[in-house]
Design a protein around this motif. Structure first.
Motif, PDB file in Angstrom:
ATOM      1  N   PRO A 258       0.840  -1.207   0.000  1.00 47.56           N
ATOM      2  CA  PRO A 258       0.000   0.000   0.000  1.00 47.56           C
ATOM      3  C   PRO A 258       0.864   1.243   0.000  1.00 47.56           C
ATOM      4  CG  PRO A 258      -0.797  -1.589   1.608  1.00 47.56           C
ATOM      5  CD  PRO A 258       0.547  -2.091   1.131  1.00 47.56           C
ATOM      6  N   ALA A 259       0.468   2.229  -0.782  1.00 49.17           N
ATOM      7  CA  ALA A 259       1.284   3.440  -0.915  1.00 49.17           C
ATOM      8  C   ALA A 259       1.525   4.117   0.427  1.00 49.17           C
ATOM      9  CB  ALA A 259       0.611   4.408  -1.887  1.00 49.17           C
ATOM     10  N   MET A 260       0.497   4.147   1.289  1.00 48.10           N
ATOM     11  CA  MET A 260       0.658   4.810   2.578  1.00 48.10           C
ATOM     12  C   MET A 260       1.657   4.065   3.459  1.00 48.10           C
ATOM     13  SD  MET A 260      -1.185   7.330   1.965  1.00 48.10           S
ATOM     14  CE  MET A 260      -1.283   8.186   3.523  1.00 48.10           C
ATOM     15  N   GLU A 267      -0.212   1.405   8.200  1.00 47.26           N
ATOM     16  CA  GLU A 267       0.181   0.196   8.916  1.00 47.26           C
ATOM     17  C   GLU A 267      -0.263  -1.082   8.215  1.00 47.26           C
ATOM     18  OE1 GLU A 267      -1.344   0.505  12.851  1.00 47.26           O
ATOM     19  OE2 GLU A 267      -0.022   2.158  13.420  1.00 47.26           O
ATOM     20  N   GLU A 268      -0.957  -0.975   7.070  1.00 46.31           N
ATOM     21  CA  GLU A 268      -1.430  -2.181   6.406  1.00 46.31           C
ATOM     22  C   GLU A 268      -0.249  -2.990   5.870  1.00 46.31           C
ATOM     23  OE1 GLU A 268      -4.392  -3.620   2.789  1.00 46.31           O
ATOM     24  OE2 GLU A 268      -4.264  -1.505   3.316  1.00 46.31           O
ATOM     25  N   ALA A 269      -0.310  -4.304   6.045  1.00 49.59           N
ATOM     26  CA  ALA A 269       0.801  -5.175   5.653  1.00 49.59           C
ATOM     27  C   ALA A 269       0.926  -5.272   4.137  1.00 49.59           C
ATOM     28  CB  ALA A 269       0.601  -6.576   6.233  1.00 49.59           C
ATOM     29  N   ALA A 270       2.163  -5.467   3.686  1.00 49.91           N
ATOM     30  CA  ALA A 270       2.401  -5.774   2.278  1.00 49.91           C
ATOM     31  C   ALA A 270       2.063  -7.245   2.041  1.00 49.91           C
ATOM     32  CB  ALA A 270       3.860  -5.508   1.927  1.00 49.91           C
ATOM     33  N   LEU A 272       3.086 -10.632  -0.169  1.00 53.69           N
ATOM     34  CA  LEU A 272       3.978 -11.365  -1.063  1.00 53.69           C
ATOM     35  C   LEU A 272       3.126 -12.355  -1.837  1.00 53.69           C
ATOM     36  CD1 LEU A 272       6.800 -12.263  -2.084  1.00 53.69           C
ATOM     37  CD2 LEU A 272       6.909 -13.779  -0.099  1.00 53.69           C
ATOM     38  N   ARG A 273       3.077 -12.208  -3.149  1.00 57.19           N
ATOM     39  CA  ARG A 273       2.202 -13.054  -3.959  1.00 57.19           C
ATOM     40  C   ARG A 273       2.611 -14.527  -3.806  1.00 57.19           C
ATOM     41  NH1 ARG A 273       1.399 -12.109 -10.374  1.00 57.19           N
ATOM     42  NH2 ARG A 273       1.037  -9.978  -9.626  1.00 57.19           N
ATOM     43  N   GLY A 274       1.631 -15.355  -3.519  1.00 62.44           N
ATOM     44  CA  GLY A 274       1.873 -16.770  -3.320  1.00 62.44           C
ATOM     45  C   GLY A 274       2.179 -17.141  -1.885  1.00 62.44           C
ATOM     46  N   TYR A 275       2.288 -16.120  -0.999  1.00 62.66           N
ATOM     47  CA  TYR A 275       2.597 -16.387   0.407  1.00 62.66           C
ATOM     48  C   TYR A 275       1.585 -15.728   1.333  1.00 62.66           C
ATOM     49  CZ  TYR A 275       5.015 -16.351   4.909  1.00 62.66           C
ATOM     50  OH  TYR A 275       5.326 -16.496   6.235  1.00 62.66           O
ATOM     51  N   GLY A 276       1.435 -14.394   1.205  1.00 65.35           N
ATOM     52  CA  GLY A 276       0.538 -13.667   2.081  1.00 65.35           C
ATOM     53  C   GLY A 276       1.230 -12.467   2.695  1.00 65.35           C
ATOM     54  N   PRO A 277       0.728 -11.953   3.825  1.00 64.30           N
ATOM     55  CA  PRO A 277       1.295 -10.748   4.445  1.00 64.30           C
ATOM     56  C   PRO A 277       2.739 -10.971   4.906  1.00 64.30           C
ATOM     57  CG  PRO A 277      -0.885 -11.252   5.336  1.00 64.30           C
ATOM     58  CD  PRO A 277      -0.473 -12.435   4.532  1.00 64.30           C
ATOM     59  N   ILE A 278       3.560  -9.933   4.730  1.00 63.85           N
ATOM     60  CA  ILE A 278       4.932  -9.958   5.238  1.00 63.85           C
ATOM     61  C   ILE A 278       5.162  -8.690   6.046  1.00 63.85           C
ATOM     62  CG2 ILE A 278       5.860 -11.397   3.385  1.00 63.85           C
ATOM     63  CD1 ILE A 278       6.875  -8.879   2.021  1.00 63.85           C
ATOM     64  N   ASP A 279       6.177  -8.721   6.901  1.00 67.16           N
ATOM     65  CA  ASP A 279       6.414  -7.596   7.804  1.00 67.16           C
ATOM     66  C   ASP A 279       6.959  -6.386   7.047  1.00 67.16           C
ATOM     67  OD1 ASP A 279       9.635  -7.401   8.415  1.00 67.16           O
ATOM     68  OD2 ASP A 279       8.990  -9.411   7.828  1.00 67.16           O
ATOM     69  N   PRO A 280       6.784  -5.173   7.587  1.00 67.93           N
ATOM     70  CA  PRO A 280       7.217  -3.948   6.892  1.00 67.93           C
ATOM     71  C   PRO A 280       8.708  -3.915   6.575  1.00 67.93           C
ATOM     72  CG  PRO A 280       5.721  -3.416   8.692  1.00 67.93           C
ATOM     73  CD  PRO A 280       6.045  -4.875   8.825  1.00 67.93           C
ATOM     74  N   ALA A 281       9.550  -4.448   7.467  1.00 74.25           N
ATOM     75  CA  ALA A 281      11.000  -4.408   7.221  1.00 74.25           C
ATOM     76  C   ALA A 281      11.372  -5.244   6.001  1.00 74.25           C
ATOM     77  CB  ALA A 281      11.752  -4.906   8.454  1.00 74.25           C
ATOM     78  N   THR A 282      10.795  -6.445   5.907  1.00 78.14           N
ATOM     79  CA  THR A 282      11.065  -7.296   4.743  1.00 78.14           C
ATOM     80  C   THR A 282      10.547  -6.632   3.476  1.00 78.14           C
ATOM     81  OG1 THR A 282      10.934  -9.291   6.107  1.00 78.14           O
ATOM     82  CG2 THR A 282      10.700  -9.565   3.739  1.00 78.14           C
ATOM     83  N   THR A 434      -7.624   7.029  -5.299  1.00 76.86           N
ATOM     84  CA  THR A 434      -7.805   5.663  -4.828  1.00 76.86           C
ATOM     85  C   THR A 434      -6.498   5.159  -4.245  1.00 76.86           C
ATOM     86  OG1 THR A 434      -7.209   4.756  -6.977  1.00 76.86           O
ATOM     87  CG2 THR A 434      -9.534   5.124  -6.583  1.00 76.86           C
ATOM     88  N   PRO A 435      -6.571   4.200  -3.335  1.00 77.06           N
ATOM     89  CA  PRO A 435      -5.328   3.641  -2.789  1.00 77.06           C
ATOM     90  C   PRO A 435      -4.467   3.062  -3.892  1.00 77.06           C
ATOM     91  CG  PRO A 435      -7.233   2.936  -1.525  1.00 77.06           C
ATOM     92  CD  PRO A 435      -7.750   3.611  -2.756  1.00 77.06           C
ATOM     93  N   VAL A 436      -3.194   3.056  -3.687  1.00 76.17           N
ATOM     94  CA  VAL A 436      -2.247   2.593  -4.684  1.00 76.17           C
ATOM     95  C   VAL A 436      -1.423   1.450  -4.110  1.00 76.17           C
ATOM     96  CG1 VAL A 436      -0.266   3.237  -6.100  1.00 76.17           C
ATOM     97  CG2 VAL A 436      -2.127   4.852  -5.768  1.00 76.17           C
ATOM     98  N   GLU A 437      -1.164   0.448  -4.913  1.00 78.52           N
ATOM     99  CA  GLU A 437      -0.276  -0.635  -4.517  1.00 78.52           C
ATOM    100  C   GLU A 437       0.911  -0.662  -5.459  1.00 78.52           C
ATOM    101  OE1 GLU A 437      -3.309  -3.979  -2.883  1.00 78.52           O
ATOM    102  OE2 GLU A 437      -3.107  -3.733  -5.026  1.00 78.52           O
ATOM    103  N   ILE A 438       2.025  -1.110  -4.984  1.00 77.78           N
ATOM    104  CA  ILE A 438       3.238  -1.166  -5.777  1.00 77.78           C
ATOM    105  C   ILE A 438       3.654  -2.618  -5.945  1.00 77.78           C
ATOM    106  CG2 ILE A 438       5.629  -0.400  -5.978  1.00 77.78           C
ATOM    107  CD1 ILE A 438       3.586   1.850  -6.036  1.00 77.78           C
ATOM    108  N   ALA A 439       3.924  -3.035  -7.185  1.00 83.02           N
ATOM    109  CA  ALA A 439       4.439  -4.380  -7.422  1.00 83.02           C
ATOM    110  C   ALA A 439       5.939  -4.286  -7.584  1.00 83.02           C
ATOM    111  CB  ALA A 439       3.828  -4.973  -8.683  1.00 83.02           C
ATOM    112  N   ALA A 440       6.680  -5.010  -6.790  1.00 80.24           N
ATOM    113  CA  ALA A 440       8.136  -4.949  -6.824  1.00 80.24           C
ATOM    114  C   ALA A 440       8.704  -6.283  -7.232  1.00 80.24           C
ATOM    115  CB  ALA A 440       8.681  -4.560  -5.459  1.00 80.24           C
TER     116      ALA A 440
END
Length: 456
Positions: A258-260, A267-270, A272-282, A434-440
């Protein structure tokens, strides 16, 4: 004058241990009863004679349709993987049909179900007197050893019974070699290699030797960590020696942030496609090394990923990407095959009027794509990115989208609406954000093949 010796109270620790053992015997007896019921289910399904329901392509035999329907049905009903469901079916039918001594031992509680799985697995290919002797011998041995010890004895017994089949069985086993990924907790995961024993032991030996060299040179990491780090480095940065393989290929992952959150104010988690939420540091580390970025718009009310693609006859690249973003894995219930490795299926068959629109496209692994077309499984889209799968026996399962972000906070929506209304009064056109997501994508992180065994 007489005296009495007070009775000693039983040691509660010993009592608890004996209760565990007693419960294990009961579980084994229930497992034997379950084996009979599984075999009954197979026999009842056989009498229904289900046939191939596809409209084109190679036709499945009735036996294959029966097996696939039973495996998938039991997998969903009992919340097993299809691999474990197939193992349950194969072990159960082997015990009931061919291994009476082993079945009797399980029913009596002297053998566990794990012992029975080992005996049934190695019995495949044995016939006649060799099978009878094997069953009696292994049922007796199983009462004295654990399943791992029994596995070695079973292999030796099979070699004595039919030594001429050793090469054939080794070739058959090698054909099932595979690699798959299982998610762990706290951002971790398991990578499993199932391969011929010489290769696996050689891999383990090489990593141990390289790790020992680093340790001897003063590296402070533990041997366990060094072996893992060495293996990861070889897999990520090494090159294959297989002729014809493309060199320079690097692993990649997709992370939706999430862009924010990326800006440090959310505080929304990122994800990882195929896994699920990961911590902000990762997430921050992965995005810092990203080689490409892409904006993805989401509905601020529902969190659904939006698309503005045209409704063409064939799925466009953006339609396919959208389907994989919404459903990072195959949409067949229980399947974990990544959508990148899956087919993009018209949920309502195009031959029967299904449109090529994002609302009618979803990823299905190659195995489950065939299940959908060749068996009585039915899958429908519900219009909100969820799907409903109905099994041949009539059970219904809902599949929810994983690629979905949290809706925008109500206070943010309220402020945005107020701003828009004010802007409209001054005749200045400003669209609602609208909210924005980033694919890395990172060249230094592996995207593993999460290939759950499809046994068909």
């Amino acid at each position: 004058m007489t005296s009495t010796i007070p009775l000693l109270e039983p040691d509660p620790y010993v009592v608890a241990l004996e209760q565990v053992a007693a419960l294990d015997r009961q579980i084994a007896a229930l497992s034997a009863a379950r084996a009979e019921r599984v075999t009954h289910a197979r026999n009842h399904l056989h009498r229904q004679t289900p046939t191939d329901t596809s409209t084109g392509g190679p036709v499945w035999s009735t036996a294959r349709v029966e097996r696939v329907e039973l495996i998938t049905e039991l997998a969903q009903l009992t919340r097993r993987t299809e691999y474990r469901s197939a193992t349950l079916i194969d072990t159960s039918t082997a015990l009931v049909d061919f291994l009476p001594a082993t079945l009797a031992g399980v029913a009596a509680g002297t053998l566990s179900w794990e012992h029975a799985e080992v005996i049934a697995k190695h019995a495949d290919g044995l016939e006649g007197d060799a099978l009878v002797s094997y069953d009696a011998r292994l049922a007796a041995l199983a009462a004295e050893v654990n399943p791992k010890q029994l596995d070695r004895k079973a292999r030796a017994q099979v070699e004595l019974s039919q030594p001429s089949t050793a090469v054939e069985r080794a070739e058959k086993a090698a054909a099932t070699r595979r690699i798959y990924v299982d998610p762990g907790a706290d951002g971790m995961a398991y990578l499993t290699l199932f391969a011929p024993a010489p290769e696996i032991h050689a891999i383990a030996d090489r990593t141990a030797r390289l790790a020992a060299g680093l340790r001897a040179a003063g590296d402070p990491r533990s041997m366990g960590h060094l072996k893992l780090d060495v293996l990861c480095d070889l897999m990520l940065n090494g090159e294959t020696s297989i002729p014809g393989a493309t060199r320079g290929v690097r692993g990649r992952v997709h992370v939706m942030v999430p862009a924010m959150t990326l800006l440090g104010v959310g505080e929304e988690a990122a994800i990882l496609r195929g896994y699920g939420p990961i911590d902000p540091a990762t997430a921050a580390q992965v995005t810092a090394e990203a080689t490409s970025w892409r904006r993805i718009l989401t509905d601020p009310i529902t969190g659904r990923i939006l698309t503005a693609d045209p409704r063409d006859y064939r799925p466009t690249a953006r339609m396919i990407d959208h389907a994989r973003l919404v459903h990072p894995t195959c949409v067949f219930p229980g399947c974990t095959v990544p959508s990148e490795r899956a087919d993009i299926d018209h949920t309502e068959d195009h031959a029967f009027g299904g449109h090529t629109t994002p609302e009618n496209l979803a990823p299905l692994s190659q195995g489950h794509h065939k299940v959908k077309h060749h068996t009585r499984w039915q899958i429908v889209q519900n219009g909100d990115d969820t799907l409903t799968a109905t099994s041949p026996a009539g059970y219904r399962y809902t599949v929810s989208p994983e690629g979905k972000m949290q809706p925008a906070p109500q206070e943010l929506l309220g402020r945005t609406a107020a701003t828009t209304a004010t802007t409209a009064n001054t005749e200045v056109a400003t669209p609602i954000a609208t909210p924005v997501e980033i694919a890395a994508a990172s060249p230094t992180t592996v995207l593993g093949e999460d290939l759950t065994d499809c046994p068909f």
